[in-house]
Design a protein around this motif. Structure first.
Motif, mmCIF file in Angstrom:
data_model
loop_
_atom_site.group_PDB
_atom_site.id
_atom_site.type_symbol
_atom_site.label_atom_id
_atom_site.label_comp_id
_atom_site.label_asym_id
_atom_site.label_seq_id
_atom_site.Cartn_x
_atom_site.Cartn_y
_atom_site.Cartn_z
ATOM 1 N N ILE A 155 15.653 -13.676 31.683
ATOM 2 C CA ILE A 155 14.544 -12.097 31.797
ATOM 3 C C ILE A 155 13.275 -11.611 30.990
ATOM 4 O O ILE A 155 13.312 -12.961 29.904
ATOM 5 C CB ILE A 155 15.370 -10.780 30.823
ATOM 6 C CG1 ILE A 155 16.680 -11.208 31.438
ATOM 7 C CG2 ILE A 155 15.375 -9.543 30.812
ATOM 8 C CD1 ILE A 155 18.339 -10.466 31.020
ATOM 9 N N ASP A 156 12.161 -11.374 31.247
ATOM 10 C CA ASP A 156 11.796 -11.053 30.680
ATOM 11 C C ASP A 156 10.582 -9.115 30.867
ATOM 12 O O ASP A 156 10.670 -8.943 31.880
ATOM 13 C CB ASP A 156 10.206 -12.011 30.576
ATOM 14 C CG ASP A 156 9.347 -11.905 29.156
ATOM 15 O OD1 ASP A 156 8.591 -10.954 29.217
ATOM 16 O OD2 ASP A 156 9.392 -12.953 29.197
ATOM 17 N N VAL A 167 13.856 -11.528 35.770
ATOM 18 C CA VAL A 167 14.059 -10.228 36.558
ATOM 19 C C VAL A 167 13.011 -9.597 35.038
ATOM 20 O O VAL A 167 12.973 -9.877 34.068
ATOM 21 C CB VAL A 167 15.223 -9.397 35.942
ATOM 22 C CG1 VAL A 167 15.577 -8.246 36.195
ATOM 23 C CG2 VAL A 167 15.989 -10.447 36.471
ATOM 24 N N GLU A 168 12.267 -8.193 35.534
ATOM 25 C CA GLU A 168 11.062 -7.684 34.919
ATOM 26 C C GLU A 168 12.170 -6.721 34.727
ATOM 27 O O GLU A 168 11.803 -6.055 34.784
ATOM 28 C CB GLU A 168 9.600 -7.838 35.963
ATOM 29 C CG GLU A 168 8.766 -6.688 34.943
ATOM 30 C CD GLU A 168 7.933 -6.579 35.801
ATOM 31 O OE1 GLU A 168 7.243 -5.653 34.594
ATOM 32 O OE2 GLU A 168 7.899 -7.075 36.638
ATOM 33 N N ASP A 169 12.846 -6.925 33.132
ATOM 34 C CA ASP A 169 12.598 -5.340 32.332
ATOM 35 C C ASP A 169 13.199 -6.168 30.786
ATOM 36 O O ASP A 169 13.140 -7.034 30.706
ATOM 37 C CB ASP A 169 14.652 -6.013 33.074
ATOM 38 C CG ASP A 169 14.752 -4.282 33.010
ATOM 39 O OD1 ASP A 169 14.645 -3.796 32.330
ATOM 40 O OD2 ASP A 169 16.014 -4.398 33.846
ATOM 41 N N ARG A 170 14.119 -5.582 30.767
ATOM 42 C CA ARG A 170 13.944 -5.263 28.605
ATOM 43 C C ARG A 170 15.642 -6.071 28.498
ATOM 44 O O ARG A 170 16.311 -5.937 29.303
ATOM 45 C CB ARG A 170 14.011 -3.624 28.278
ATOM 46 C CG ARG A 170 13.092 -3.174 28.296
ATOM 47 C CD ARG A 170 13.166 -1.875 27.631
ATOM 48 N NE ARG A 170 11.673 -1.049 27.513
ATOM 49 C CZ ARG A 170 11.273 -0.398 26.808
ATOM 50 N NH1 ARG A 170 11.743 -0.154 25.442
ATOM 51 N NH2 ARG A 170 10.007 0.005 26.331
ATOM 52 N N PHE A 171 15.720 -6.756 27.526
ATOM 53 C CA PHE A 171 15.955 -7.047 27.364
ATOM 54 C C PHE A 171 17.936 -7.009 27.035
ATOM 55 O O PHE A 171 18.876 -7.296 26.930
ATOM 56 C CB PHE A 171 16.459 -8.918 26.634
ATOM 57 C CG PHE A 171 16.051 -8.539 24.930
ATOM 58 C CD1 PHE A 171 15.862 -7.702 24.818
ATOM 59 C CD2 PHE A 171 16.271 -9.576 24.263
ATOM 60 C CE1 PHE A 171 15.291 -7.396 23.162
ATOM 61 C CE2 PHE A 171 15.972 -9.403 22.769
ATOM 62 C CZ PHE A 171 15.937 -8.400 22.259
ATOM 63 N N ALA A 176 17.473 -14.881 28.088
ATOM 64 C CA ALA A 176 17.480 -13.136 27.116
ATOM 65 C C ALA A 176 15.907 -12.778 27.327
ATOM 66 O O ALA A 176 15.080 -11.663 27.623
ATOM 67 C CB ALA A 176 18.101 -12.216 26.479
ATOM 68 N N THR A 177 14.468 -14.152 27.061
ATOM 69 C CA THR A 177 14.021 -13.394 26.348
ATOM 70 C C THR A 177 12.957 -14.644 27.159
ATOM 71 O O THR A 177 12.768 -15.986 26.572
ATOM 72 C CB THR A 177 13.246 -13.636 25.367
ATOM 73 O OG1 THR A 177 13.869 -14.552 24.236
ATOM 74 C CG2 THR A 177 13.777 -12.205 24.359
ATOM 75 N N PHE A 178 12.731 -14.974 28.710
ATOM 76 C CA PHE A 178 11.682 -15.311 29.356
ATOM 77 C C PHE A 178 10.503 -15.981 28.942
ATOM 78 O O PHE A 178 10.657 -17.375 28.481
ATOM 79 C CB PHE A 178 11.762 -15.461 30.829
ATOM 80 C CG PHE A 178 11.515 -16.480 31.858
ATOM 81 C CD1 PHE A 178 12.706 -17.594 31.733
ATOM 82 C CD2 PHE A 178 10.372 -16.838 31.932
ATOM 83 C CE1 PHE A 178 11.691 -18.714 32.762
ATOM 84 C CE2 PHE A 178 9.731 -17.932 32.449
ATOM 85 C CZ PHE A 178 10.510 -18.544 33.300
ATOM 86 N N LEU A 212 12.805 -3.504 17.609
ATOM 87 C CA LEU A 212 14.526 -3.722 16.979
ATOM 88 C C LEU A 212 15.056 -2.547 17.472
ATOM 89 O O LEU A 212 16.487 -3.270 17.667
ATOM 90 C CB LEU A 212 14.347 -3.050 15.204
ATOM 91 C CG LEU A 212 12.942 -4.245 14.742
ATOM 92 C CD1 LEU A 212 13.288 -3.277 13.146
ATOM 93 C CD2 LEU A 212 13.206 -5.168 14.712
ATOM 94 N N ASP A 213 15.417 -1.892 18.143
ATOM 95 C CA ASP A 213 15.866 -0.428 19.041
ATOM 96 C C ASP A 213 16.499 -2.131 19.763
ATOM 97 O O ASP A 213 18.039 -1.782 20.315
ATOM 98 C CB ASP A 213 16.245 0.113 19.041
ATOM 99 C CG ASP A 213 15.872 1.679 18.196
ATOM 100 O OD1 ASP A 213 16.142 1.736 17.215
ATOM 101 O OD2 ASP A 213 14.772 2.112 18.216
ATOM 102 N N GLU A 214 15.589 -2.460 20.514
ATOM 103 C CA GLU A 214 15.922 -3.010 21.630
ATOM 104 C C GLU A 214 16.957 -4.464 21.048
ATOM 105 O O GLU A 214 17.258 -4.861 21.862
ATOM 106 C CB GLU A 214 14.185 -3.984 22.129
ATOM 107 C CG GLU A 214 13.683 -3.609 22.943
ATOM 108 C CD GLU A 214 14.715 -2.897 24.403
ATOM 109 O OE1 GLU A 214 14.555 -4.024 25.072
ATOM 110 O OE2 GLU A 214 14.950 -1.854 24.811
#
Length: 331
Positions: free
Chosen positions: A53-54, A77-81, A31-33, A216-218
């Motif tokens: 994902i990163d 994938v370039e995106d938010r986890f 989730a955090t490449f 923190l929301d993420e």
């Protein structure tokens, strides 16, 4: 090969992979490449498939060589986890065997002066993990004194948050605060530190970084998303680096692992069946060898849990703390 993805060794990497227990043919979400350390280790198990994902485009680009070497088993994938459930669906993964996440800023980001994460390196006051949205300089310029104080207190746990906010507001009347050095100098005038203690600006920089990236929301959203995508027996492994993150992970897993049952003095209240079984009664921490080799590892904590057959719980509301959208529109 000299790519960052090949060189990177994640904090608590060995322990994380041991907890994840990759199996032949399994589908996993990194989730955090970041530098690709977890993905590379998972791919060492034959037949595994990994979605990395990163939100940082530079991390994704640095991982292209690892994609080529994976023979089609790694997709980036370039995106938010926080969007990992939607990302899994788009990649045809209906249920994952494992999710691993290393929460917070990466060493590569800290070491790039132009990213503006570090007060030790002169650079623009940016702090964005991605490449869109307001920068830390934008927040410093726009936020009210009350909002600045709240941000620095809540997300930085800075006891002198009001004094720091006052100093920032006074300084920005004289000139825009656009660099890391300028902000660090302002904070150092009102927050004193003794020799051997952390730099006076540490907590303020942490607060702004977390706030700008809505970290923190993420994390709250990503944990709930992982709960939805993991299959029974699938594992969640989370490595955090400060108390705010670790508290969120710990509370999430404790809440999701609670057995039903109400008080004998109160009517029975329906409670969702446990969706996770906790694997780490106490967080796993780095040993002396790792912290000596990498001092940034000293605060790391790893927590892991295994998904049960129970349905995912309803996602809780996000905490009522300052939001980036509200602050930037003056709300």
């Amino acid at each position: 090969m000299n790519s960052a993805a090949q060189r990177h060794v994640p904090v608590l990497g060995r322990q994380a992979i041991e907890m994840l227990k990759p199996r032949d043919g399994g589908s996993y979400i990194d989730a955090t490449f970041g530098g690709g350390g977890y993905s590379r280790a998972i791919l060492e198990t034959a037949g595994t498939r990994v979605v990395g994902i990163d939100r940082d485009r530079s991390a994704i680009m640095a991982g292209f060589d690892l994609v080529d070497r994976s023979g089609g088993r790694l997709i980036l994938v370039e995106d938010r986890f926080s969007n990992l459930a939607e990302i899994c669906a788009a990649q045809g993964i209906s249920a994952a065997d494992g999710v691993v996440m290393d929460v917070g800023v990466s060493s590569m980001q800290l070491d790039q002066a132009d990213r503006g994460f570090s007060f030790r390196l002169g650079g623009p006051l940016d702090m964005r993990m991605g490449h869109d949205g307001p920068t830390a300089a934008d927040v410093i310029a726009k936020a009210s004194e009350a909002d600045l104080a709240n941000i620095i207190y809540i997300f930085g746990e800075e006891r002198h948050s009001r004094a720091v906010a006052r100093a920032i507001v006074a300084a920005r009347k004289e000139a825009p605060i656009a660099t890391t050095r300028a902000l660090a100098d302002i904070v150092a005038k009102v927050v004193r530190s003794k020799p051997g203690e952390i730099h006076p600006a540490t907590r303020t920089f942490q607060a702004l970084r977390i706030f700008v990236n809505e970290e923190l929301d993420e994390l709250h959203l990503a944990l709930s998303a992982a709960e939805r995508v993991l299959k029974p027996g699938g594992r969640l492994v989370a490595v955090s680096f400060h108390s705010l993150e670790d508290r969120i992970v710990k509370n999430f897993l404790v809440e999701r692992s609670k057995a039903g049952g109400g008080s004998r003095h109160l009517p029975e209240v329906a409670q969702a069946a446990p969706s996770f079984h906790i694997l780490t009664k106490r967080p796993v921490t780095p040993d002396d060898a790792e912290t000596t080799a990498n001092p940034r590892a000293r605060s790391a904590k790893l927590r892991a849990a295994e998904r049960t057959e129970a349905p995912a719980h309803r996602a809780a509301a996000l905490p009522a703390w300052p939001t980036l959208a509200d602050v930037m529109r003056g709300g």
